[in-house]
Design a protein around this motif. Structure first.
Motif, short mmCIF file in Angstrom:
data_model
loop_
_atom_site.label_atom_id
_atom_site.label_comp_id
_atom_site.label_asym_id
_atom_site.label_seq_id
_atom_site.Cartn_x
_atom_site.Cartn_y
_atom_site.Cartn_z
N ALA A 88 -53.06 -35.36 32.35
CA ALA A 88 -52.39 -34.20 32.83
C ALA A 88 -53.42 -32.93 33.14
CB ALA A 88 -51.31 -33.65 31.84
N SER A 89 -54.54 -33.00 32.48
CA SER A 89 -55.25 -31.98 32.59
C SER A 89 -56.08 -32.12 34.21
CB SER A 89 -56.39 -31.94 31.78
OG SER A 89 -57.49 -32.99 31.82
N LYS A 90 -56.04 -33.35 34.61
CA LYS A 90 -56.64 -33.71 36.08
C LYS A 90 -55.60 -33.43 37.00
CE LYS A 90 -60.33 -36.09 34.23
NZ LYS A 90 -60.79 -37.55 34.05
N GLY A 91 -54.28 -32.86 36.69
CA GLY A 91 -53.52 -32.78 37.66
C GLY A 91 -52.29 -33.95 38.06
N LEU A 92 -52.45 -34.95 37.22
CA LEU A 92 -51.65 -36.16 37.60
C LEU A 92 -50.31 -36.00 37.08
CD1 LEU A 92 -54.72 -37.55 37.60
CD2 LEU A 92 -53.62 -39.57 36.84
N THR A 93 -49.19 -36.46 37.77
CA THR A 93 -47.87 -36.37 37.50
C THR A 93 -47.76 -37.43 36.44
OG1 THR A 93 -47.38 -37.85 39.17
CG2 THR A 93 -47.45 -35.80 39.96
N TYR A 94 -46.53 -37.38 35.75
CA TYR A 94 -46.00 -38.33 34.85
C TYR A 94 -46.10 -39.69 35.51
CZ TYR A 94 -44.70 -34.99 31.32
OH TYR A 94 -44.53 -34.05 30.30
N GLN A 95 -45.64 -40.05 36.64
CA GLN A 95 -45.45 -41.17 37.53
C GLN A 95 -47.05 -41.82 37.50
OE1 GLN A 95 -43.76 -38.63 38.47
NE2 GLN A 95 -41.77 -39.20 38.06
N GLU A 96 -47.99 -41.01 37.84
CA GLU A 96 -49.28 -41.39 38.03
C GLU A 96 -49.92 -41.62 36.88
OE1 GLU A 96 -50.58 -38.68 42.15
OE2 GLU A 96 -50.39 -37.71 40.02
N THR A 97 -49.52 -40.93 35.81
CA THR A 97 -49.97 -41.10 34.61
C THR A 97 -49.68 -42.46 33.75
OG1 THR A 97 -50.34 -38.63 34.01
CG2 THR A 97 -50.38 -40.35 31.96
N ALA A 98 -48.16 -42.46 34.15
CA ALA A 98 -47.61 -43.86 33.55
C ALA A 98 -48.31 -45.14 34.41
CB ALA A 98 -46.07 -43.73 33.96
N LYS A 99 -48.66 -44.87 35.74
CA LYS A 99 -49.21 -46.02 36.38
C LYS A 99 -50.76 -46.42 35.92
CE LYS A 99 -49.02 -47.25 41.29
NZ LYS A 99 -49.24 -46.36 42.47
N MET A 100 -51.30 -45.24 35.49
CA MET A 100 -52.51 -45.40 35.10
C MET A 100 -52.84 -45.80 33.92
SD MET A 100 -54.87 -44.11 37.37
CE MET A 100 -56.51 -43.22 36.25
N LEU A 101 -51.93 -45.44 33.04
CA LEU A 101 -51.91 -45.96 31.45
C LEU A 101 -51.03 -47.43 31.35
CD1 LEU A 101 -51.73 -42.49 29.44
CD2 LEU A 101 -53.77 -43.74 30.18
N ASP A 102 -50.23 -47.69 32.39
CA ASP A 102 -49.40 -48.94 32.19
C ASP A 102 -48.32 -48.59 31.05
OD1 ASP A 102 -48.64 -51.18 33.11
OD2 ASP A 102 -49.86 -52.54 32.03
N ASP B 1 -55.02 -39.40 25.89
CA ASP B 1 -54.98 -39.98 27.25
C ASP B 1 -53.86 -39.28 28.11
OD1 ASP B 1 -56.88 -41.86 26.72
OD2 ASP B 1 -55.72 -43.65 26.30
N VAL B 2 -52.83 -39.28 27.72
CA VAL B 2 -51.89 -38.41 28.43
C VAL B 2 -52.19 -37.05 28.89
CG1 VAL B 2 -49.50 -37.60 28.35
CG2 VAL B 2 -49.76 -39.96 27.66
N LEU B 3 -52.71 -36.49 27.68
CA LEU B 3 -53.34 -35.03 28.07
C LEU B 3 -54.21 -34.90 29.01
CD1 LEU B 3 -53.70 -33.16 24.70
CD2 LEU B 3 -51.83 -32.78 26.55
N ARG B 4 -55.26 -35.90 29.12
CA ARG B 4 -56.50 -36.01 29.79
C ARG B 4 -55.98 -36.11 31.34
NH1 ARG B 4 -59.22 -39.49 26.27
NH2 ARG B 4 -60.57 -38.34 24.73
#
Lengths: 226, 629
Positions: free
Chosen positions: A173-187, A168-171
């Motif tokens: 990142a591959s879309k250009g999301l930052t760590y912050q955005e990823t963290a928010k998305m994945l809670d 999920d994290v890789l996916r």
């Protein structure tokens, strides 16, 4: 300064190296303990010093630094390596990550980004770009296509198969999301995102560990009985 | 019509056997009425019918008397051997008589009034045609007396002791003429017609064999026809242009038509019996050679005559057995599958077998006294013949149709393959083009990365030593732009989505320091749309320009980048909540963007107000509807 984070810089271009060293030394809490312009110098300097983190340019006049990274990460796995990159060379960065590097820096990164990356990597996280994430996903999918036997034991993170969360994290990142955005998305927390990324890198590096050990002995960084 | 391909039921087999037995019986019954005894009463017969006899050393019948003297004096013929004469005294009558012979074998002369009326054998002279009456005037033209002249002499030639004579009539002329005309139709014309039909069938099938060599059954059928017609013709052709004995030998040899039929049947039903075929061939050839040898001996020495006749019977029985084997083959084929073809051939084989047995009895066992005056197989031949022929032609037609179907199917396949090949070629050339392009891109990228990029980074490093923020910003801008180009050229970054992700990642880092809140929204169905590399780059550049303008000039704090997909177009909208686009920027920047949009076939619209501005790019894309698949 003692207590500072000791940084080793290996970069062949004089100007860039000096700029890099200057900028790093200018950052509070960082000091460059050694710098080198060729592979041979780098190997020699590494025997003299014990840095906390390595910044390594891959293309050097006397060879590719990937071997050095492999040898180093085998002999001193606790000391992270960051690849100094310009752009468009995700393949090379990926090769370095396979060899054991934990991330990369862009040569023109602003000081803030640079220190962020170094702090990140020292905190056990790892920077990632969309291109690298895509490579990793593709690679993972290829490995999934030829699965290991179910009974194959998972050893010290040496299992090359990624978990769903890591994927999920890789996916993201591959879309250009930052760590912050990823963290928010994945809670999850931002740090966890970085840790997942680091783990992905480790898993990648493990697959070429045997090769790395061989390389280390070749370079004289490890004795044969080690 | 019975035309189902399945194993026969008990009922079907019963019908088959019934017809198998009935067909020859019906045929024989028919022949019994057709093959009437001659209408000339028996009292005019000077030699018994349905009976042949060799009379080398004794008179043919009681009516004939040996004539020891040489008569007519000085007319012993020009042959250099001694002749034996028999004399038959005719009743004294003033009526003209007709003399005719239905059947005679070699080596006799018939004389009357010192004139030779008829000759057969090696000394044959075409004085007399079988079945054509010879008119005998029994009145001496000088004395008007029928006395001494009313006698017929037969001269036997010793060299040929196996001479036989049958159905010899000396009858009143009118009676003989009428009888002759009728018997000519039945005994000669009809078999000749049969022979003609056989020849036609054989010729037709031989042609089929030549057309389709892969069907050996056709070849065997043609050979069978040839041999069989020779055998039939032997009884019909009177005036052979060569030796009668040789002709007889050919006739014996042509009995092997049955062997040809065995091969034909096996090929026809795809039955493999090479050992049976070899054995039958070997024995048949041996039997024929023995028969021909004995016939040869018998023609020179009468003591071999009986042996020859025995051998002939043995030969007939042997070939009868072969016919039985062939019939068994038909029966087996019928048992395997009951269809019209097999059924009719089985019945036809029954006719051959039944009539063959009758002819064998008629020829070899005269003591049984079978009715009739001739061989019947030559008439019956039409039944099996037409059935074989019709089935063969049916098969040929079916095969031809199949071949046509197959060939059209092959043509279709070939067309398909050709089309597929064409596609593959196109795809390959497309792939090759892409490969070359990718290589070229990689080379360009390497150059930029190692050369231009490195130098720019170096220049940036140098500029950092001085305090010129404009120069640094300009260099960073150059590096960013170069990075964009490299990204868009990268062979591994193949979609708009990948480029957008890289851009978002990189620009996001920069924008975070500007306190701008950026909302990225890339719709999944939009970023998957395949676009040419230059279109991707132009889109990115437009976004970059719009974002830069917004950041620099809008004085807002929120920026929204939205890439979405309409039914037939791609839409990119960059919206900010600032004060709108300043006039000078809109002149320069928007023009750049417009030119780029037009270059890739799109259109650009800008909306600006004091509540913010929107730059919108619309790019037509191929819809799924336009795709024929």
């Amino acid at each position: 300064m003692p207590g500072d984070i000791q940084i080793f810089v290996l970069e062949d271009d004089e100007q860039t190296r000096q700029s890099l060293v200057r900028r790093l030394n200018a950052e509070p809490g960082f000091s460059v303990c050694a710098s080198a312009g060729t592979l041979a110098e780098g190997v020699a300097a590494l025997k003299e010093t014990t840095p906390d983190v390595l910044l390594v340019d891959l293309q050097l006049p006397d060879g590719n630094a990937t071997h050095l990274i492999a040898a180093h990460s085998a002999s001193a796995p606790h000391v992270p390596v960051l690849v100094i990159s310009v752009f468009g060379d995700e393949q090379r960065v990926l090769g370095a990550i396979e060899a054991g590097a934990q991330g990369y820096l862009l040569k023109d990164d602003a000081g803030e980004d640079m220190t962020d990356a170094i702090h990140q990597v020292l905190a056990g996280e790892a920077p990632i770009s969309p291109a690298i994430a895509r490579h990793l996903i593709r690679r993972y999918q290829t490995e999934r296509a030829t699965p290991l036997p179910a009974s194959a034991p998972a050893t010290d993170g040496g299992d090359a198969i990624l978990s769903e969360r890591e994927l999920d994290v890789l996916r993201m990142a591959s879309k250009g999301l930052t760590y912050q955005e990823t963290a928010k998305m994945l809670d999850i927390s931002v740090n966890t995102v970085g840790t997942y990324t680091r783990r992905v890198y480790q898993k990648l590096a493990v697959t070429s560990r045997a090769q790395a050990l061989f390389e280390a002995r070749q370079l004289g960084l490890m004795s044969a009985d080690e | 019509m019975i035309d189902r391909a399945e194993a026969p039921t008990r009922w079907q087999m019963t019908v088959a056997w019934l017809l198998f037995a009935l067909a020859p019986v019906v045929f024989l019954a028919m022949m019994y009425f057709l093959d009437q005894p001659y209408q000339v009463p028996d009292e005019y017969q000077v030699f018994p019918s349905a009976y042949q006899k060799s009379f080398a050393h004794e008179p043919p019948t009681a009516g004939w008397k040996p004539s020891t003297g040489v008569w007519p004096a000085g007319r012993s013929g020009d042959e250099p051997f001694t002749s034996i004469w028999y004399r038959y005294d005719l009743p004294k009558t003033e009526e003209d008589r007709a003399f005719y012979i239905v059947f005679a074998t070699a080596s006799l002369d018939i004389w009357h009034l010192g004139e030779r009326l008829y000759t057969s054998g090696p000394a044959k002279r075409p004085l007399y045609e079988d079945n054509k009456p010879i008119v005998l005037s029994l009145i001496d033209p000088q004395t008007g007396d029928a006395g001494e002249l009313a006698a017929v002499y037969v001269r036997m030639m010793r060299e040929y002791p196996s001479t036989s004579l049958s159905w010899v009539y000396i009858a009143p002329l009118q009676l003989a003429l009428r009888d002759s005309a009728e018997s000519t139709i039945f005994y000669r014309t009809l078999p000749l017609v049969m022979l003609g039909i056989m020849g036609a069938f054989g010729f037709l099938v031989a042609c089929m064999f030549l057309v389709r060599r892969d069907q050996p059954a056709h070849g065997w059928y043609a050979l069978m026809m040839l041999l069989w017609s020779i055998h039939t013709g032997h009884e019909l052709i009177a005036d052979i242009p060569f030796d009668r004995y040789l002709w007889a030998c050919v006739s014996y040899a042509s009995l092997t038509w049955l062997v040809a039929e065995l091969y034909f049947v096996n090929r026809f039903f795809d039955a493999r019996a090479p050992r049976l075929e070899r054995a039958v061939t070997l024995i048949s050839v041996s039997v024929v050679i023995a028969l021909v040898s004995l016939a040869s001996l018998a023609s020179r020495d009468v003591s071999f005559h009986d042996l020859e006749r025995t051998m002939r019977t043995v030969t007939n029985i042997w070939f009868g057995s072969v016919a039985l084997v062939i019939t068994a083959r038909y029966w087996i084929a019928l048992r395997q599958r009951f269809d019209f073809e097999r059924f009719s051939l089985f019945i036809a084989s029954g006719v051959v077998l039944g009539i063959g047995v009758r002819d064998l009895g008629y020829d070899s066992f005269p003591s049984v006294g079978l009715p009739g005056n001739t061989f019947y197989l030559q008439y019956a031949v039409l039944i099996p013949l037409s059935m074989f022929g019709v089935q063969l032609i049916r098969r040929f037609a079916r095969d031809s149709r199949m071949a046509e179907l197959r060939s059209s199917e092959l043509e279709r396949l070939a067309d398909e393959r050709a089309a597929a090949l064409e596609k593959t070629t196109q795809r390959l050339s497309e792939a090759e083009r892409r490969r070359v392009l990718a290589e070229e891109r990689a080379r360009l990228m390497r150059d930029m990365h190692d050369g231009l990029g490195g130098q720019l980074v170096q220049a940036l490093a140098l500029s950092e030593q001085g305090e010129d923020p404009d120069l640094q910003r300009s260099l960073r801008g150059a590096i960013d732009d170069l990075r964009l180009i490299v990204d868009s050229l990268s062979p591994t970054e193949d979609g708009l989505g990948d480029l957008l992700a890289s851009y978002r990642h990189r620009v996001g880092k920069l924008l975070r320091r500007t306190n701008f809140n950026v909302q990225w929204q890339f719709d999944e169905d939009a970023i998957d749309v395949p676009l040419p590399a230059n279109a991707n780059l132009s889109i990115l550049r437009i976004i970059q320009e719009a974002v830069t303008n917004a950041v620099r000039h809008s004085e807002g704090d929120t920026l929204r980048v939205h890439v979405s997909r309409g039914r037939d177009h791609l839409e990119v909208a960059i919206t900010d909540n600032g004060i709108g686009i300043p006039q000078d920027v809109s002149e320069r920047g928007l023009n750049n963007m417009r030119v780029r949009a037009i270059e890739i076939g799109g259109a650009l619209a800008a909306k600006s107000s004091d509540a913010g501005s929107t730059v919108r790019l619309l790019l037509p894309i191929a819809t799924d509807d336009a795709d024929p698949r």
